[in-house]
Design a protein around this motif. Sequence first.
Motif, PDB file in Angstrom:
ATOM      1  N   LEU A 163       6.294  -6.318   5.974  1.00 25.65           N
ATOM      2  CA  LEU A 163       6.381  -4.857   5.928  1.00 25.65           C
ATOM      3  C   LEU A 163       6.566  -4.366   4.500  1.00 25.65           C
ATOM      4  CD1 LEU A 163       6.537  -2.304   7.729  1.00 25.65           C
ATOM      5  CD2 LEU A 163       9.017  -2.550   7.684  1.00 25.65           C
ATOM      6  N   LEU A 164       7.455  -5.010   3.751  1.00 16.64           N
ATOM      7  CA  LEU A 164       7.698  -4.584   2.373  1.00 16.64           C
ATOM      8  C   LEU A 164       6.477  -4.856   1.502  1.00 16.64           C
ATOM      9  CD1 LEU A 164      11.405  -5.711   1.896  1.00 16.64           C
ATOM     10  CD2 LEU A 164      10.508  -3.462   2.530  1.00 16.64           C
ATOM     11  N   ALA A 165       5.790  -5.966   1.752  1.00 21.41           N
ATOM     12  CA  ALA A 165       4.558  -6.241   1.011  1.00 21.41           C
ATOM     13  C   ALA A 165       3.489  -5.215   1.353  1.00 21.41           C
ATOM     14  CB  ALA A 165       4.064  -7.651   1.326  1.00 21.41           C
ATOM     15  N   ARG A 166       3.444  -4.800   2.622  1.00 22.78           N
ATOM     16  CA  ARG A 166       2.465  -3.804   3.058  1.00 22.78           C
ATOM     17  C   ARG A 166       2.711  -2.468   2.383  1.00 22.78           C
ATOM     18  NH1 ARG A 166      -2.135  -4.354   4.151  1.00 22.78           N
ATOM     19  NH2 ARG A 166      -1.731  -5.863   5.805  1.00 22.78           N
ATOM     20  N   GLY A 167       3.974  -2.124   2.169  1.00 24.59           N
ATOM     21  CA  GLY A 167       4.288  -0.872   1.489  1.00 24.59           C
ATOM     22  C   GLY A 167       3.763  -0.832   0.076  1.00 24.59           C
ATOM     23  N   GLU A 168       3.646  -2.009  -0.555  1.00 21.19           N
ATOM     24  CA  GLU A 168       3.139  -2.076  -1.921  1.00 21.19           C
ATOM     25  C   GLU A 168       1.616  -2.124  -1.962  1.00 21.19           C
ATOM     26  OE1 GLU A 168       4.917  -5.525  -3.558  1.00 21.19           O
ATOM     27  OE2 GLU A 168       6.971  -4.718  -3.540  1.00 21.19           O
ATOM     28  N   GLU A 169       0.967  -2.641  -0.893  1.00 22.82           N
ATOM     29  CA  GLU A 169      -0.485  -2.774  -0.864  1.00 22.82           C
ATOM     30  C   GLU A 169      -1.028  -2.201   0.447  1.00 22.82           C
ATOM     31  OE1 GLU A 169      -2.081  -6.534  -2.619  1.00 22.82           O
ATOM     32  OE2 GLU A 169      -0.057  -7.229  -2.200  1.00 22.82           O
TER      33      GLU A 169
END
Length: 355
Positions: A316-322
Amino acid sequence: MMQRVRLKDVADSLGLSVNTVSRALAGKSEVSPATRQRIQDEADRLGYVPNTLARSLVLGSNQTLALVITNPSNPLYAELISGVEVRARQHGYSLLLLVTEESTENERAAVEALLRSAVDGAIAVPVQSEHEHWRRLNRAGIPLVLVNRDIPELDTDFVGVDNWRGAYDATRHVIARGARTVWALEEDLPITTIAERIDGFHRALDEGGLPSAARDVVAVPTRRYESSALPWQAEGAYTLCRDLIAERGAPDAVITGNDYFALGLMRALAELGYRVPDDVLVTGYGDHPYAGFVSPSLSSVRLPGSQIGAAAVDLLLARGEEPTDQPVKRRIAPTFVARDSTARGATTPDATATA
């Protein structure tokens, strides 16, 4: 994955200025009621996020993640909550928990609450009966990761148990111990986790050369629609299996979809004069804490709940960045734990058992 809808997107769609759209959505009197309604309608159509969330994004982050689950009493979900909370805290996030109780209406209300809230992303176990409200969350640009149950129609990340592998390994284990007639005992609920286990069950039987007549899927009437607090009960499996086995006789083995059903089944077998594992091999699913302490101790599939929760937060946190990356679909393999309920000499090689 779609990017967050901006004020400029709404303005461009209507041919208006960003200032006009901003004033209208804020309820300012300078904008006529007719124009305000037209702007609001277009904002709803595009999935524009309410200003409470937009302000938090301007400031950077509200440092809050949401977890939407169907039932907190499910041992897997209890571990999932812990895994999400621990990993979120490690990254400096707090956790907002919402419970749907397997209700689509409750799920829609939860999504509406998220659209109004200043959350940085959501992790969800979906009910799976509808998904348009999850599309709204996607259109609003709020990162979403589904766990345990996927919705293939959504362009959304997913992390879950490899349920196919869990049932496959349990079935292969009992075949290796001489079982030639095998039942799968599952809850009567139309969700992907159950469908995946049934597929794994059938594949293991096919590979073992067991014909269709040697297998059966027995559906235990679900009680989840009555009360989410007690999604499974041993009583339902006990009553159903007692009557069915009295009528048809017992199979060589039964692969159950949860440990509660295994307990009910074993009581029914004992009352009808069958011994576990001498007459019937029994496996559970979930490896609940009591599995090693019942008599005979229960062989079961151990699920990686905490690992799934941590992986979902990371994704989820990686998705927020990309936000424009393609969705990730990840399944984490469970572990088959062999105990006394399947302690019969293996007739063929079997690599699924663990201590």
